[in-house]
Each structure stands twice: as C-alpha cells, then as structure tokens.
Design an enzyme around this catalytic site. Structure first.
Site, PDB file in Angstrom:
ATOM      1  N   HIS A  16     -11.727  -2.327   4.904  1.00 32.31           N
ATOM      2  CA  HIS A  16     -12.096  -2.970   6.173  1.00 32.31           C
ATOM      3  C   HIS A  16     -13.594  -3.291   6.170  1.00 32.31           C
ATOM      4  O   HIS A  16     -14.018  -4.378   6.560  1.00 32.31           O
ATOM      5  CB  HIS A  16     -11.834  -2.036   7.366  1.00 32.31           C
ATOM      6  CG  HIS A  16     -10.402  -1.717   7.631  1.00 32.31           C
ATOM      7  ND1 HIS A  16      -9.947  -0.425   7.808  1.00 32.31           N
ATOM      8  CD2 HIS A  16      -9.308  -2.515   7.782  1.00 32.31           C
ATOM      9  CE1 HIS A  16      -8.645  -0.454   8.068  1.00 32.31           C
ATOM     10  NE2 HIS A  16      -8.233  -1.705   8.049  1.00 32.31           N
ATOM     11  N   LYS A  40       2.760   2.027  17.928  1.00 29.04           N
ATOM     12  CA  LYS A  40       2.228   2.765  16.771  1.00 29.04           C
ATOM     13  C   LYS A  40       1.797   4.167  17.162  1.00 29.04           C
ATOM     14  O   LYS A  40       1.312   4.384  18.280  1.00 29.04           O
ATOM     15  CB  LYS A  40       1.017   2.026  16.195  1.00 29.04           C
ATOM     16  CG  LYS A  40       1.394   0.832  15.346  1.00 29.04           C
ATOM     17  CD  LYS A  40       0.213   0.408  14.480  1.00 29.04           C
ATOM     18  CE  LYS A  40       0.581  -0.759  13.578  1.00 29.04           C
ATOM     19  NZ  LYS A  40      -0.520  -1.159  12.711  1.00 29.04           N
ATOM     20  N   ARG A  89      -4.276  -8.486   1.289  1.00 28.65           N
ATOM     21  CA  ARG A  89      -4.307  -7.666   0.079  1.00 28.65           C
ATOM     22  C   ARG A  89      -3.262  -8.109  -0.934  1.00 28.65           C
ATOM     23  O   ARG A  89      -3.445  -7.991  -2.129  1.00 28.65           O
ATOM     24  CB  ARG A  89      -4.066  -6.191   0.412  1.00 28.65           C
ATOM     25  CG  ARG A  89      -5.227  -5.535   1.100  1.00 28.65           C
ATOM     26  CD  ARG A  89      -4.802  -4.283   1.807  1.00 28.65           C
ATOM     27  NE  ARG A  89      -3.951  -4.629   2.944  1.00 28.65           N
ATOM     28  CZ  ARG A  89      -3.520  -3.758   3.839  1.00 28.65           C
ATOM     29  NH1 ARG A  89      -3.826  -2.493   3.726  1.00 28.65           N
ATOM     30  NH2 ARG A  89      -2.765  -4.159   4.851  1.00 28.65           N
TER      31      ARG A  89
HETATM   32  P1  ADP Z   1      -3.220  -3.783  11.646  1.00 31.59           P
HETATM   33  O1  ADP Z   1      -2.469  -2.648  12.223  1.00 31.59           O
HETATM   34  O2  ADP Z   1      -3.526  -4.870  12.632  1.00 31.59           O
HETATM   35  O3  ADP Z   1      -2.693  -4.329  10.330  1.00 31.59           O
HETATM   36  P2  ADP Z   1      -5.298  -2.514  10.089  1.00 31.59           P
HETATM   37  O4  ADP Z   1      -6.373  -1.664  10.643  1.00 31.59           O
HETATM   38  O5  ADP Z   1      -4.300  -1.871   9.200  1.00 31.59           O
HETATM   39  O6  ADP Z   1      -4.647  -3.177  11.360  1.00 31.59           O
HETATM   40  O7  ADP Z   1      -5.898  -3.762   9.317  1.00 31.59           O
HETATM   41  C1  ADP Z   1      -6.763  -4.677   9.938  1.00 31.59           C
HETATM   42  C2  ADP Z   1      -6.985  -5.865   9.028  1.00 31.59           C
HETATM   43  O8  ADP Z   1      -7.628  -5.461   7.840  1.00 31.59           O
HETATM   44  C3  ADP Z   1      -5.702  -6.573   8.557  1.00 31.59           C
HETATM   45  O9  ADP Z   1      -5.958  -7.948   8.483  1.00 31.59           O
HETATM   46  C4  ADP Z   1      -5.472  -5.993   7.197  1.00 31.59           C
HETATM   47  O10 ADP Z   1      -4.714  -6.870   6.377  1.00 31.59           O
HETATM   48  C5  ADP Z   1      -6.897  -5.871   6.709  1.00 31.59           C
HETATM   49  N1  ADP Z   1      -7.061  -4.853   5.671  1.00 31.59           N
HETATM   50  C6  ADP Z   1      -6.593  -3.587   5.672  1.00 31.59           C
HETATM   51  N2  ADP Z   1      -6.947  -2.932   4.560  1.00 31.59           N
HETATM   52  C7  ADP Z   1      -7.657  -3.822   3.800  1.00 31.59           C
HETATM   53  C8  ADP Z   1      -8.275  -3.770   2.518  1.00 31.59           C
HETATM   54  N3  ADP Z   1      -8.204  -2.682   1.739  1.00 31.59           N
HETATM   55  N4  ADP Z   1      -8.922  -4.868   2.073  1.00 31.59           N
HETATM   56  C9  ADP Z   1      -8.968  -5.989   2.831  1.00 31.59           C
HETATM   57  N5  ADP Z   1      -8.378  -6.118   4.034  1.00 31.59           N
HETATM   58  C10 ADP Z   1      -7.738  -5.054   4.521  1.00 31.59           C
END
Ligand code: ADP
Length: 158
Positions: A16, A40, A89
């Site tokens: 992130h 969730k 990803r």
């Molecule tokens: P959500 O529940 O909305 O998917 P997340 O916190 O899991 O929320 O992810 C937020 C955003 O960050 C999403 O667009 C997700 O695809 C992206 N994301 C999560 N992990 C990674 C990573 N390792 N590298 C790049 N983007 C990521």
C-alpha cells in the site's frame, strides 16, 4: 490533480505504502480513504487503522488520511476528486477492480474515473490478509509492513 486511494488498510502494508508514495509523486494531492465495509471482519479498529496510516504518512505533505462509511463515489464527488486509484497485483485483482471501476463510472453519472497502478513485483504477493495469517502463527512480519505496524500487529496477537 486530486486522487483518492481507498481501501480497508487492515493493516497498511509496504505494498500500500509503495502505491501511495508513487501516486504522491504523480498527483498534486492523494487522499487515502479508509472505508467502512460492514460485511468485513477487521483486526484493527477504524481509529487504529487511521492512526497507523497517519504515523507512516506524516512526512508526505500532499497526502491526507480520511475515513468514510458511505459509497465511495459520494466521497469522491464531495471531495471533487479527479480519480480513484487502485493497485493491481494480479489478473484476479484486475477482474474485481474492473467491475468496481465500471460500476463507479456508471453510478456517478460518468464522472468518477478509476486509474490502476501496477504493484511492484516485490510486493505483488503481499496483502493485509497474508500479513495477518503469518502474524497469527507468531512469525515476524517486519519485512512486509512499516515498523510501527509490525509492533501493533505483535501486540494484537500476544
Ligand atoms: P480493499 O478491501 O478495498 O481491497 P485493501 O486495503 O486490501 O482494500 O487494498 C486497497 C488497495 O490497495 C486495492 O486497490 C488493492 O488492490 C491495493 N493493494 C493491496 N495490496 C497491494 C500491494 N501489495 N501492492 C499494490 N497494491 C496493493
């Protein structure tokens, strides 16, 4: 340009942070928006997730942290954002994200755009769920999340 980077951030990972950091170099302003999704189950409370993000992003002058319990497109409109940023990803992310992006476009009356940023290969396997899974077995997650987050996770599982 002002963009919104929405997510659960439960907790924020290095993946992130990489997206936020790259977006902050491209756009004038990035709003990291922690969304409340009632379907969730979260490990961290909203306040804890916000606090961890604010800590990590302290030095980023054009990045703000916000929370929102409504529909993302309403947040985007209220904040006059130019676009929503999502991280991709793998193909599996793309399939879900494409659907959300198109739905957000339609339901915002064609106003809200979504931009995809491709994950760094070194973070492409990384997710908040994987971090929690590893930490739940008392393994070290310090290479996967910022230092303050690693400490917070350790306390949760102790
Ligand atoms: P959500 O529940 O909305 O998917 P997340 O916190 O899991 O929320 O992810 C937020 C955003 O960050 C999403 O667009 C997700 O695809 C992206 N994301 C999560 N992990 C990674 C990573 N390792 N590298 C790049 N983007 C990521």
């Amino acid at each position: 340009m002002r963009v919104i980077y929405p997510g659960s951030f439960d907790p924020v990972t290095n993946g992130h942070l990489d997206i936020i950091s790259r977006a902050s170099k491209i756009y004038d302003e990035v709003i990291v928006c922690v969304l409340i999704n009632n379907s969730k189950n979260y490990l961290f409370t909203m306040d804890e997730r916000i606090e961890m993000l604010e800590d990590i992003l302290y030095d980023y002058n054009n990045v703000k942290v916000a929370k929102y319990s409504g529909l993302l497109i309403d947040f985007a409109k209220e904040n006059q954002a130019d676009a929503i940023i999502r991280g991709i990803r793998a193909v599996s992310d793309y399939e879900t994200e494409l659907q959300f992006a198109q739905m957000n476009k339609v339901y915002s009356g064609g106003v809200v755009e979504t931009l995809f940023m491709v994950a760094e290969p070194k973070y492409s396997y990384l997710s908040s769920s994987i971090v929690k899974e590893i930490a739940s077995f008392n393994r070290d997650v310090s290479g996967l999340v910022p230092k303050n987050v690693a400490n917070k996770i350790k306390n949760k599982f102790n």
